[in-house]
Motif scaffolding. Structure first.
Motif, mmCIF file in Angstrom:
data_model
loop_
_atom_site.group_PDB
_atom_site.id
_atom_site.type_symbol
_atom_site.label_atom_id
_atom_site.label_comp_id
_atom_site.label_asym_id
_atom_site.label_seq_id
_atom_site.Cartn_x
_atom_site.Cartn_y
_atom_site.Cartn_z
ATOM 1 N N ILE A 61 0.835 -1.209 0.000
ATOM 2 C CA ILE A 61 0.000 0.000 0.000
ATOM 3 C C ILE A 61 0.861 1.247 0.000
ATOM 4 C CG2 ILE A 61 -1.706 1.321 1.328
ATOM 5 C CD1 ILE A 61 -2.858 -1.334 2.306
ATOM 6 N N SER A 62 1.920 1.253 0.793
ATOM 7 C CA SER A 62 2.811 2.419 0.846
ATOM 8 C C SER A 62 3.523 2.642 -0.475
ATOM 9 C CB SER A 62 3.833 2.251 1.974
ATOM 10 O OG SER A 62 4.731 1.181 1.701
ATOM 11 N N GLN A 63 3.723 1.551 -1.249
ATOM 12 C CA GLN A 63 4.348 1.648 -2.567
ATOM 13 C C GLN A 63 3.327 1.941 -3.666
ATOM 14 O OE1 GLN A 63 6.353 -2.135 -2.994
ATOM 15 N NE2 GLN A 63 7.477 -1.856 -1.080
ATOM 16 N N LYS A 64 2.071 2.166 -3.271
ATOM 17 C CA LYS A 64 0.963 2.453 -4.203
ATOM 18 C C LYS A 64 0.638 1.275 -5.110
ATOM 19 C CE LYS A 64 0.775 6.748 -2.758
ATOM 20 N NZ LYS A 64 -0.341 7.227 -1.909
ATOM 21 N N ASP A 65 1.037 0.071 -4.725
ATOM 22 C CA ASP A 65 0.677 -1.116 -5.498
ATOM 23 C C ASP A 65 -0.667 -1.621 -4.955
ATOM 24 O OD1 ASP A 65 0.446 -3.402 -6.975
ATOM 25 O OD2 ASP A 65 2.368 -4.274 -6.387
ATOM 26 N N PHE A 66 -1.709 -0.827 -5.215
ATOM 27 C CA PHE A 66 -3.016 -1.120 -4.642
ATOM 28 C C PHE A 66 -3.638 -2.388 -5.224
ATOM 29 C CE2 PHE A 66 -3.256 3.744 -4.304
ATOM 30 C CZ PHE A 66 -2.617 3.733 -3.078
ATOM 31 N N LEU A 67 -3.352 -2.679 -6.489
ATOM 32 C CA LEU A 67 -3.950 -3.857 -7.119
ATOM 33 C C LEU A 67 -3.515 -5.145 -6.424
ATOM 34 C CD1 LEU A 67 -3.597 -2.977 -10.910
ATOM 35 C CD2 LEU A 67 -5.618 -2.768 -9.473
ATOM 36 N N THR A 68 -2.202 -5.275 -6.173
ATOM 37 C CA THR A 68 -1.705 -6.480 -5.505
ATOM 38 C C THR A 68 -2.162 -6.522 -4.059
ATOM 39 O OG1 THR A 68 0.259 -6.455 -6.926
ATOM 40 C CG2 THR A 68 0.347 -7.835 -4.964
ATOM 41 N N ALA A 69 -2.112 -5.370 -3.383
ATOM 42 C CA ALA A 69 -2.551 -5.312 -1.987
ATOM 43 C C ALA A 69 -4.012 -5.741 -1.877
ATOM 44 C CB ALA A 69 -2.374 -3.906 -1.431
ATOM 45 N N CYS A 70 -4.839 -5.266 -2.788
ATOM 46 C CA CYS A 70 -6.254 -5.618 -2.759
ATOM 47 C C CYS A 70 -6.460 -7.103 -3.027
ATOM 48 C CB CYS A 70 -7.014 -4.784 -3.779
ATOM 49 S SG CYS A 70 -8.797 -4.989 -3.699
ATOM 50 N N GLU A 71 -5.652 -7.650 -3.921
ATOM 51 C CA GLU A 71 -5.742 -9.079 -4.223
ATOM 52 C C GLU A 71 -5.487 -9.897 -2.958
ATOM 53 O OE1 GLU A 71 -6.875 -11.683 -6.818
ATOM 54 O OE2 GLU A 71 -5.880 -10.085 -7.922
ATOM 55 N N LEU A 72 -4.451 -9.530 -2.208
ATOM 56 C CA LEU A 72 -4.109 -10.261 -0.989
ATOM 57 C C LEU A 72 -5.175 -10.086 0.088
ATOM 58 C CD1 LEU A 72 -0.288 -9.470 -0.762
ATOM 59 C CD2 LEU A 72 -1.385 -11.527 -1.662
ATOM 60 N N ILE A 73 -5.683 -8.851 0.214
ATOM 61 C CA ILE A 73 -6.700 -8.581 1.230
ATOM 62 C C ILE A 73 -7.975 -9.359 0.938
ATOM 63 C CG2 ILE A 73 -8.258 -6.788 2.100
ATOM 64 C CD1 ILE A 73 -5.880 -4.822 1.788
ATOM 65 N N LYS A 74 -8.401 -9.341 -0.311
ATOM 66 C CA LYS A 74 -9.625 -10.057 -0.694
ATOM 67 C C LYS A 74 -9.468 -11.554 -0.447
ATOM 68 C CE LYS A 74 -12.829 -10.665 -4.576
ATOM 69 N NZ LYS A 74 -13.102 -10.309 -6.003
ATOM 70 N N ASP A 75 -8.287 -12.089 -0.754
ATOM 71 C CA ASP A 75 -8.037 -13.511 -0.538
ATOM 72 C C ASP A 75 -8.064 -13.854 0.948
ATOM 73 O OD1 ASP A 75 -7.156 -16.170 -1.643
ATOM 74 O OD2 ASP A 75 -5.453 -15.764 -0.321
ATOM 75 N N ARG A 76 -7.471 -12.978 1.771
ATOM 76 C CA ARG A 76 -7.413 -13.233 3.212
ATOM 77 C C ARG A 76 -8.784 -13.064 3.866
ATOM 78 N NH1 ARG A 76 -2.266 -11.922 5.409
ATOM 79 N NH2 ARG A 76 -3.255 -11.934 7.467
ATOM 80 N N MET A 77 -9.550 -12.063 3.437
ATOM 81 C CA MET A 77 -10.853 -11.806 4.036
ATOM 82 C C MET A 77 -11.905 -12.815 3.567
ATOM 83 S SD MET A 77 -11.271 -7.647 3.921
ATOM 84 C CE MET A 77 -12.829 -7.700 4.816
ATOM 85 N N GLY A 78 -11.740 -13.271 2.332
ATOM 86 C CA GLY A 78 -12.772 -14.090 1.719
ATOM 87 C C GLY A 78 -13.673 -13.216 0.868
ATOM 88 N N ALA A 79 -14.136 -13.735 -0.252
ATOM 89 C CA ALA A 79 -14.900 -12.937 -1.206
ATOM 90 C C ALA A 79 -16.170 -12.351 -0.603
ATOM 91 C CB ALA A 79 -15.236 -13.785 -2.441
ATOM 92 N N ASP A 80 -16.876 -13.124 0.203
ATOM 93 C CA ASP A 80 -18.142 -12.649 0.774
ATOM 94 C C ASP A 80 -17.913 -11.493 1.748
ATOM 95 O OD1 ASP A 80 -19.553 -14.495 -0.684
ATOM 96 O OD2 ASP A 80 -19.725 -15.950 0.954
ATOM 97 N N ALA A 81 -16.931 -11.645 2.628
ATOM 98 C CA ALA A 81 -16.650 -10.588 3.607
ATOM 99 C C ALA A 81 -16.145 -9.327 2.902
ATOM 100 C CB ALA A 81 -15.617 -11.071 4.624
ATOM 101 N N PHE A 82 -15.329 -9.514 1.878
ATOM 102 C CA PHE A 82 -14.807 -8.369 1.131
ATOM 103 C C PHE A 82 -15.942 -7.641 0.424
ATOM 104 C CE2 PHE A 82 -12.928 -6.386 -2.646
ATOM 105 C CZ PHE A 82 -11.926 -5.628 -2.060
ATOM 106 N N THR A 83 -16.848 -8.382 -0.203
ATOM 107 C CA THR A 83 -17.994 -7.785 -0.888
ATOM 108 C C THR A 83 -18.858 -6.996 0.089
ATOM 109 O OG1 THR A 83 -18.095 -9.507 -2.582
ATOM 110 C CG2 THR A 83 -20.125 -8.311 -2.150
ATOM 111 N N GLU A 84 -19.046 -7.534 1.296
ATOM 112 C CA GLU A 84 -19.822 -6.842 2.323
ATOM 113 C C GLU A 84 -19.184 -5.506 2.680
ATOM 114 O OE1 GLU A 84 -22.376 -5.673 5.353
ATOM 115 O OE2 GLU A 84 -22.660 -7.149 3.747
ATOM 116 N N ARG A 85 -17.845 -5.488 2.777
ATOM 117 C CA ARG A 85 -17.140 -4.243 3.105
ATOM 118 C C ARG A 85 -17.287 -3.211 1.995
ATOM 119 N NH1 ARG A 85 -13.452 -3.582 7.115
ATOM 120 N NH2 ARG A 85 -13.643 -1.438 6.353
#
Length: 288
Positions: A61-85
């Motif tokens: 995130i600090s390197q502005k690589d938001f696409l990869t960061a989001c990929e990891l976050i979505k994978d860790r949270m799970g698709a349903d929880a991420f969609t809810e957020r």
């Protein structure tokens, strides 16, 4: 105040301009508690804070690589929880439109595009137009039907909407899949970039869609119209802007970020007046 260039005013007046609304425009809005919509970066940070072992995600995130960061976050949270957020932040928070949305609507552009997931401008435009605006996203296969002239006002949700969170483009994998699955949509955007002037409001030079699209066009075709992007003074170094301008053929319009970027809102009000003046002249002289 911004001194808008005459070619840009002419393009908007003749409805040969695509206005692109980034997250900076939505940040003018608040809900009943005074909260403003999260930027992409803020949203990812808030999601990451709910996880453990996130040092590598924070680095991305600090390197502005938001696409990869989001990929990891979505994978860790799970698709349903991420969609809810996503829906909680961008659909159910109840953000109201701001003055800047009114002035953008009054420019009466045939096409307004936005990568924002929220529906702030869409809702205001639908209300102000008595629901006559047409709203489409990257999954729509009939967009070309609305580009053939006439008086249709089109809103393109280029990354999808929180109304349909399963189809939003948010991660690196989403981008890769969308560019393969929805080729026609991206070809339409490319065609518009070659035939229309784009005015980017509230966007950044590091937006991956903007960079890839405009760099591809510039180096493939060697020529396209000048496009414009408003930026707060001091946000990006002039050397970086020169590189971006050369590679994407974008002219940068700087303004003061003081008082909540008030200068941009007031300058857009002036732009509405200038555009309406040109349209009056075109009508009087029958130069449409």
């Amino acid at each position: 105040m911004i001194n808008w260039e005459k070619p840009l005013i002419q393009a908007i007046a003749r409805r040969r301009c695509v206005i692109v609304l980034g997250a900076g425009i939505s940040r003018n809005s608040t809900n009943s508690t005074g909260k403003r919509p999260d930027t992409w970066e803020d949203f990812l940070k808030n999601c990451a804070n709910e996880l453990s072992d996130i040092a590598h995600i924070d680095d991305l995130i600090s390197q502005k690589d938001f696409l990869t960061a989001c990929e990891l976050i979505k994978d860790r949270m799970g698709a349903d929880a991420f969609t809810e957020r996503v829906q909680q932040e961008y659909q159910r928070s109840g953000y109201s439109h701001a003055d800047i949305h009114k002035y953008i609507y009054k420019l009466d552009s045939s096409i307004v595009a936005s990568p924002n997931f929220d529906n702030i401008y869409d809702t205001y435009a639908s209300s102000a137009s008595a629901s006559s605006v047409v709203i489409k996203d990257h999954t729509s296969n009939d967009i070309a039907n609305y580009l053939l002239g006439g008086d249709t006002r089109l809103i393109l949700k280029t990354h999808g909407s929180a109304n349909n969170p399963r189809e939003i483009i948010f991660t690196r994998n989403d981008y890769a899949e969308a560019r393969t699955k929805y080729v026609l949509f991206y070809e339409i955007i490319k065609s518009l970039a070659l035939t229309h002037t784009f005015l980017f409001l509230g966007c950044g030079t590091d937006d991956p869609d903007i960079r890839q699209l405009f760099e591809d066009i510039q180096f493939t075709h060697g020529y396209m119209p000048h496009h414009y992007m408003t930026l707060p003074q001091g946000e990006v170094h002039n050397d970086v802007l020169k590189v971006a301008s050369d590679s994407m053929r974008i002219k940068f319009i700087k303004y003061s970020p003081d008082n909540g970027h008030q200068e941009l809102t007031l300058s857009l009000a002036d732009l509405v007046t200038e555009v309406e003046g040109i349209r009056t002249e075109l009508t009087k002289n029958e130069q449409w």
